[in-house]
Design a protein around this motif. Structure first.
Motif, PDB file in Angstrom:
ATOM      1  N   VAL A 169     -25.975  -2.012  41.985  1.00 52.07           N
ATOM      2  CA  VAL A 169     -24.728  -2.686  42.351  1.00 52.07           C
ATOM      3  C   VAL A 169     -24.781  -4.177  42.054  1.00 52.07           C
ATOM      4  N   ILE A 170     -25.950  -4.781  42.177  1.00 50.95           N
ATOM      5  CA  ILE A 170     -26.073  -6.223  41.953  1.00 50.95           C
ATOM      6  C   ILE A 170     -25.799  -6.534  40.474  1.00 50.95           C
ATOM      7  N   VAL A 171     -26.458  -5.777  39.593  1.00 50.43           N
ATOM      8  CA  VAL A 171     -26.236  -5.970  38.159  1.00 50.43           C
ATOM      9  C   VAL A 171     -24.778  -5.658  37.825  1.00 50.43           C
ATOM     10  N   PHE A 172     -24.298  -4.535  38.353  1.00 46.43           N
ATOM     11  CA  PHE A 172     -22.921  -4.111  38.104  1.00 46.43           C
ATOM     12  C   PHE A 172     -21.936  -5.219  38.471  1.00 46.43           C
ATOM     13  N   ASN A 173     -22.061  -5.774  39.682  1.00 43.23           N
ATOM     14  CA  ASN A 173     -21.130  -6.803  40.145  1.00 43.23           C
ATOM     15  C   ASN A 173     -21.158  -8.028  39.250  1.00 43.23           C
ATOM     16  N   ASN A 174     -22.357  -8.479  38.885  1.00 45.56           N
ATOM     17  CA  ASN A 174     -22.466  -9.674  38.062  1.00 45.56           C
ATOM     18  C   ASN A 174     -21.863  -9.463  36.681  1.00 45.56           C
ATOM     19  N   VAL A 175     -22.215  -8.334  36.061  1.00 47.08           N
ATOM     20  CA  VAL A 175     -21.728  -8.075  34.707  1.00 47.08           C
ATOM     21  C   VAL A 175     -20.224  -7.810  34.724  1.00 47.08           C
ATOM     22  N   ALA A 176     -19.747  -7.038  35.698  1.00 46.33           N
ATOM     23  CA  ALA A 176     -18.315  -6.736  35.758  1.00 46.33           C
ATOM     24  C   ALA A 176     -17.500  -8.011  35.956  1.00 46.33           C
ATOM     25  N   ALA A 177     -18.016  -8.916  36.814  1.00 47.64           N
ATOM     26  CA  ALA A 177     -17.296 -10.171  37.044  1.00 47.64           C
ATOM     27  C   ALA A 177     -17.214 -10.976  35.759  1.00 47.64           C
ATOM     28  N   ARG A 178     -18.312 -10.983  34.986  1.00 46.31           N
ATOM     29  CA  ARG A 178     -18.309 -11.743  33.745  1.00 46.31           C
ATOM     30  C   ARG A 178     -17.379 -11.092  32.719  1.00 46.31           C
ATOM     31  N   LEU A 179     -17.423  -9.751  32.619  1.00 47.09           N
ATOM     32  CA  LEU A 179     -16.564  -9.052  31.658  1.00 47.09           C
ATOM     33  C   LEU A 179     -15.101  -9.349  31.931  1.00 47.09           C
ATOM     34  N   ARG A 180     -14.754  -9.462  33.219  1.00 49.55           N
ATOM     35  CA  ARG A 180     -13.366  -9.768  33.568  1.00 49.55           C
ATOM     36  C   ARG A 180     -12.972 -11.145  33.067  1.00 49.55           C
ATOM     37  N   ARG A 181     -13.973 -12.066  33.007  1.00 47.34           N
ATOM     38  CA  ARG A 181     -13.643 -13.448  32.664  1.00 47.34           C
ATOM     39  C   ARG A 181     -13.703 -13.745  31.176  1.00 47.34           C
ATOM     40  N   ILE A 182     -14.415 -12.905  30.414  1.00 48.69           N
ATOM     41  CA  ILE A 182     -14.464 -13.154  28.969  1.00 48.69           C
ATOM     42  C   ILE A 182     -13.083 -12.903  28.387  1.00 48.69           C
ATOM     43  N   ALA A 183     -12.533 -13.896  27.703  1.00 47.42           N
ATOM     44  CA  ALA A 183     -11.193 -13.746  27.145  1.00 47.42           C
ATOM     45  C   ALA A 183     -11.206 -12.675  26.058  1.00 47.42           C
ATOM     46  N   PRO A 184     -10.272 -11.695  26.125  1.00 47.19           N
ATOM     47  CA  PRO A 184     -10.240 -10.634  25.105  1.00 47.19           C
ATOM     48  C   PRO A 184     -10.004 -11.221  23.716  1.00 47.19           C
ATOM     49  N   SER A 185      -9.428 -12.430  23.661  1.00 47.06           N
ATOM     50  CA  SER A 185      -9.112 -13.027  22.357  1.00 47.06           C
ATOM     51  C   SER A 185     -10.386 -13.259  21.543  1.00 47.06           C
ATOM     52  N   LEU A 186     -11.520 -13.432  22.212  1.00 46.70           N
ATOM     53  CA  LEU A 186     -12.774 -13.646  21.483  1.00 46.70           C
ATOM     54  C   LEU A 186     -13.120 -12.430  20.638  1.00 46.70           C
ATOM     55  N   ALA A 187     -13.072 -11.251  21.277  1.00 47.91           N
ATOM     56  CA  ALA A 187     -13.381 -10.024  20.546  1.00 47.91           C
ATOM     57  C   ALA A 187     -12.328  -9.765  19.469  1.00 47.91           C
ATOM     58  N   GLU A 188     -11.083 -10.123  19.803  1.00 53.72           N
ATOM     59  CA  GLU A 188     -10.007  -9.933  18.832  1.00 53.72           C
ATOM     60  C   GLU A 188     -10.245 -10.790  17.596  1.00 53.72           C
ATOM     61  N   ALA A 189     -10.629 -12.042  17.850  1.00 52.93           N
ATOM     62  CA  ALA A 189     -10.885 -12.946  16.726  1.00 52.93           C
ATOM     63  C   ALA A 189     -12.009 -12.399  15.867  1.00 52.93           C
ATOM     64  N   SER A 190     -13.032 -11.907  16.543  1.00 55.80           N
ATOM     65  CA  SER A 190     -14.170 -11.350  15.822  1.00 55.80           C
ATOM     66  C   SER A 190     -13.734 -10.169  14.958  1.00 55.80           C
ATOM     67  N   ALA A 191     -12.894  -9.315  15.534  1.00 52.79           N
ATOM     68  CA  ALA A 191     -12.414  -8.156  14.774  1.00 52.79           C
ATOM     69  C   ALA A 191     -11.531  -8.602  13.614  1.00 52.79           C
ATOM     70  N   ASP A 192     -10.688  -9.614  13.874  1.00 47.66           N
ATOM     71  CA  ASP A 192      -9.823 -10.124  12.807  1.00 47.66           C
ATOM     72  C   ASP A 192     -10.640 -10.665  11.643  1.00 47.66           C
ATOM     73  N   LEU A 193     -11.796 -11.221  11.961  1.00 50.09           N
ATOM     74  CA  LEU A 193     -12.650 -11.784  10.915  1.00 50.09           C
ATOM     75  C   LEU A 193     -13.467 -10.710  10.217  1.00 50.09           C
ATOM     76  N   GLY A 194     -13.258  -9.453  10.610  1.00 43.35           N
ATOM     77  CA  GLY A 194     -13.879  -8.361   9.887  1.00 43.35           C
ATOM     78  C   GLY A 194     -15.161  -7.821  10.476  1.00 43.35           C
ATOM     79  N   ALA A 195     -15.495  -8.239  11.694  1.00 43.06           N
ATOM     80  CA  ALA A 195     -16.736  -7.748  12.294  1.00 43.06           C
ATOM     81  C   ALA A 195     -16.550  -6.328  12.803  1.00 43.06           C
ATOM     82  N   ARG A 196     -17.567  -5.519  12.612  1.00 41.20           N
ATOM     83  CA  ARG A 196     -17.533  -4.174  13.174  1.00 41.20           C
ATOM     84  C   ARG A 196     -17.831  -4.259  14.674  1.00 41.20           C
ATOM     85  N   PRO A 197     -17.454  -3.234  15.473  1.00 38.90           N
ATOM     86  CA  PRO A 197     -17.669  -3.305  16.926  1.00 38.90           C
ATOM     87  C   PRO A 197     -19.116  -3.679  17.285  1.00 38.90           C
TER      88      PRO A 197
END
Lengths: 270, 329
Positions: free
Chosen positions: A150-178
């Motif tokens: 639960v400790i790892v879960f809480n920390n990682v989940a909180a961070r995932l919520r805060r990472i802007a989805p636009s970052l992954a989108e930009a990466s995908a737009d630039l042609g990066a694979r998942p």
């Protein structure tokens, strides 16, 4: 809200008094580890470093410390994998039973330690024992992992919520694979959360005693168990003071690291 | 996080736009917004919640979920199931061996035996007392940290409050055992006043538990107070409310979910504790001790007994859930 000078002073005094009450017992333990008087009567009759020397040479303390380290590292490693997987599943996907997964992860710390402890104890006795797997380090690690996830879960989940989805989108737009996006974008953004989660999980495992009591065999002694077993023995009291003082001194590290890692009011155990 | 607080913050964020002073320049920059409708980025999100799961996404989800569910399902839920099952078995009173004979005697004993009723009520009383004490101590401390102290002081105080959280449960309980001992610091300080400390017993248990869980209460209350928008307090003052009135009508309602969130920890941790009771409790018997002492003697009875704190905690969670406490955990 305009606080009068009196109100501010009263609040300040309460704060100071609160902090004093919080820290005096701990300072006393540290002081007592140098107390020449064996019974730790107040005030100390003199100072000595003898107990520290004796603690360093105590085989019981060394063995217990080693066991605690092994259990903590193993539980942290497994919890890190399971917690990250669960956090990604809950955050990246919407599926039937999503709430149940979050709930299941939190349950081991929401229920009292003693319930978790005797449940694991009962299960190991009825299932593992007949299979020939006795109580020992392995069962301790299984127990610790269960509430470290639960400790790892809480920390990682909180961070995932805060990472802007636009970052992954930009990466995908630039042609990066998942996979590339994960390696070069998501993972670096998660790194400090992973580290904080691992640190918190290890600290929790290192401190845990209730679940450990019910999952450890007679030969497996972690540091908290060693302290507890020796509390009743007056001739061990000086060594206990040293171990306790050492643990207090070490406790500054996670707070320091947690403060460095995150800007928000971090350091919270959960 | 508490949804109502979030709503408040959303309001604060928008407020400057509508305030007369700033409306002109903001309005001028406004037209830029509708210029980019339907941001292209929306599409590329892999597997975002709400999108229909493709076969690949479903496979990935299965791969993500299987290990944690297997572990927690097998190791944890399985154990709880074994515990619940064993509550329906019996123990041979001569050999202390568990006899797999289905019956509900253990639950009947737990519910009807006056000894267990007394212990349950005592444990409940301890948990409530610890929770109230922590709330009363945490509020002024958190208030000072969040609203009076500023900048570096706030951070330093936060560290000072948090550090003991890490010193370890056993170390802190042990510290109080030394403090409360016959020749300990508490008696040494109180002796000149003609008083003596509580010694080991029920009051010591309440004191030490309140000490142990205090940071768990301070943290959420501090976070809630820090989030409270300053202009709410200013508006209250502008409308003529004094400090007490503002405290009662503005601050307390905003902090209430955080107080309940903290109380979940203080309450639930107190209900299950048995080590502190053994270390400073003297002969005090609480639920945790009874369960711990029965585990080797009579596992089925211990299992039935452990249902009591679980039921109490579930009831408590259900009660505070309506106050929004669980969202701010």
């Amino acid at each position: 809200m305009h606080l009068t000078r009196t109100a501010r002073t009263v609040l300040g005094v309460l704060m100071a008094a609160g902090l004093a009450v919080v820290h005096v017992p701990l300072l006393l333990v540290v002081l007592n580890s140098f107390n020449a008087d064996r019974s730790f009567a107040w005030p100390p009759s003199g100072l000595t470093g003898e107990w520290w020397v004796r603690a360093v040479h105590s085989q019981g303390v060394r063995d217990a410390l080693w066991t605690s380290l092994k259990a903590g590292l193993a539980a942290t490693a497994i919890a890190l994998v399971l917690g990250v997987l669960a956090a990604f599943a809950v955050h990246r996907h919407r599926f039937f039973g999503r709430q149940t997964v979050s709930f299941l992860v939190v349950l081991p710390i929401a229920l009292p330690g003693i319930v978790t402890g005797i449940a694991l104890n009962a299960a190991f006795r009825t299932v593992l024992d007949p299979l020939g797997i006795g109580f020992g380090l392995f069962t301790v690690i299984v127990g610790h992992t269960t509430f470290c996830v639960v400790i790892v879960f809480n920390n990682v989940a909180a961070r995932l919520r805060r990472i802007a989805p636009s970052l992954a989108e930009a990466s995908a737009d630039l042609g990066a694979r998942p996979a590339q996006t994960f390696r070069h974008v998501t993972l670096p953004a998660l790194r400090s959360a992973l580290f904080a989660g691992a640190l918190l999980a290890f600290a929790l495992s290192f401190d845990e005693i209730v679940v450990t009591t019910f999952t450890a065999g007679p030969g497996t002694e972690t540091l908290p168990i060693w302290i507890y077993e020796n509390l009743a023995r007056p001739n061990q009291a000086p060594v206990i003071n040293v171990v306790a003082a050492l643990l207090i001194a070490l406790s500054v590290i996670p707070v320091y690291v947690a403060q460095r890692l995150s800007s928000d009011s971090a350091g919270g155990r959960l | 996080m508490d949804p109502s607080l979030d709503g408040d913050q959303g309001l604060t964020g928008r407020q400057p736009v509508t305030s007369p002073k700033e409306s002109t320049p903001k309005a001028a920059s406004r037209p830029a917004r509708p210029a980019r409708p339907g941001r292209p980025g929306r599409f590329g999100r892999p597997g975002r919640p709400g999108r229909p799961a493709r076969a690949g996404a479903r496979l990935r989800l299965a791969a993500l979920l299987t290990p944690p569910l297997l572990w927690l399902g097998l190791a944890y839920l399985g154990s709880l199931a074994v515990l619940l099952l064993s509550a329906f078995w019996t123990t041979d009173s001569f050999t202390s061996d568990v006899v797999h004979l289905w019956n509900t005697d253990n639950f009947r004993t737990v519910l009807t035996d006056p000894v267990y009723r007394t212990i349950t009520l005592r444990t409940l009383g301890v948990a409530v007392a610890v929770t109230l004490i922590d709330a009363l101590l945490a509020f002024p401390m958190a208030f000072f940290m969040a609203r009076v102290a500023s900048g570096r002081w706030r951070r330093a105080l936060l560290v000072a409050v948090l550090t003991p959280l890490w010193a370890g449960y056993l170390v802190k309980a042990y510290a109080w055992r030394v403090m409360l001992g016959e020749h300990g610091l508490v008696n040494a300080v109180l002796a000149p006043l003609g008083l003596s400390g509580p010694g080991y017993g029920l009051p010591a248990v309440v004191l030490v538990l309140a000490y142990l869980w205090l940071p768990y209460m301070i943290l959420p209350v501090f976070a809630a107070l820090e989030r409270l928008p300053t202009h709410h307090l200013e508006a209250s003052a502008d409308l003529g409310a004094g400090a007490w009135r503002t405290l009662r009508l503005v601050v307390l309602p905003a902090v209430r979910p955080a107080l309940f969130a903290g109380s979940v920890f203080t309450f639930s941790l107190s209900l299950g504790d048995y080590l502190t009771v053994q270390i400073v409790g003297g002969r005090t018997q609480l639920l945790g001790n009874v369960i711990a002492s029965q585990v080797t003697l009579d596992l089925p009875l211990a299992a039935a007994l452990s249902a009591v704190p679980v039921v109490l905690i579930v009831c408590y969670l259900a009660a505070v859930r309506r106050a929004g406490a669980l969202d701010s955990l």
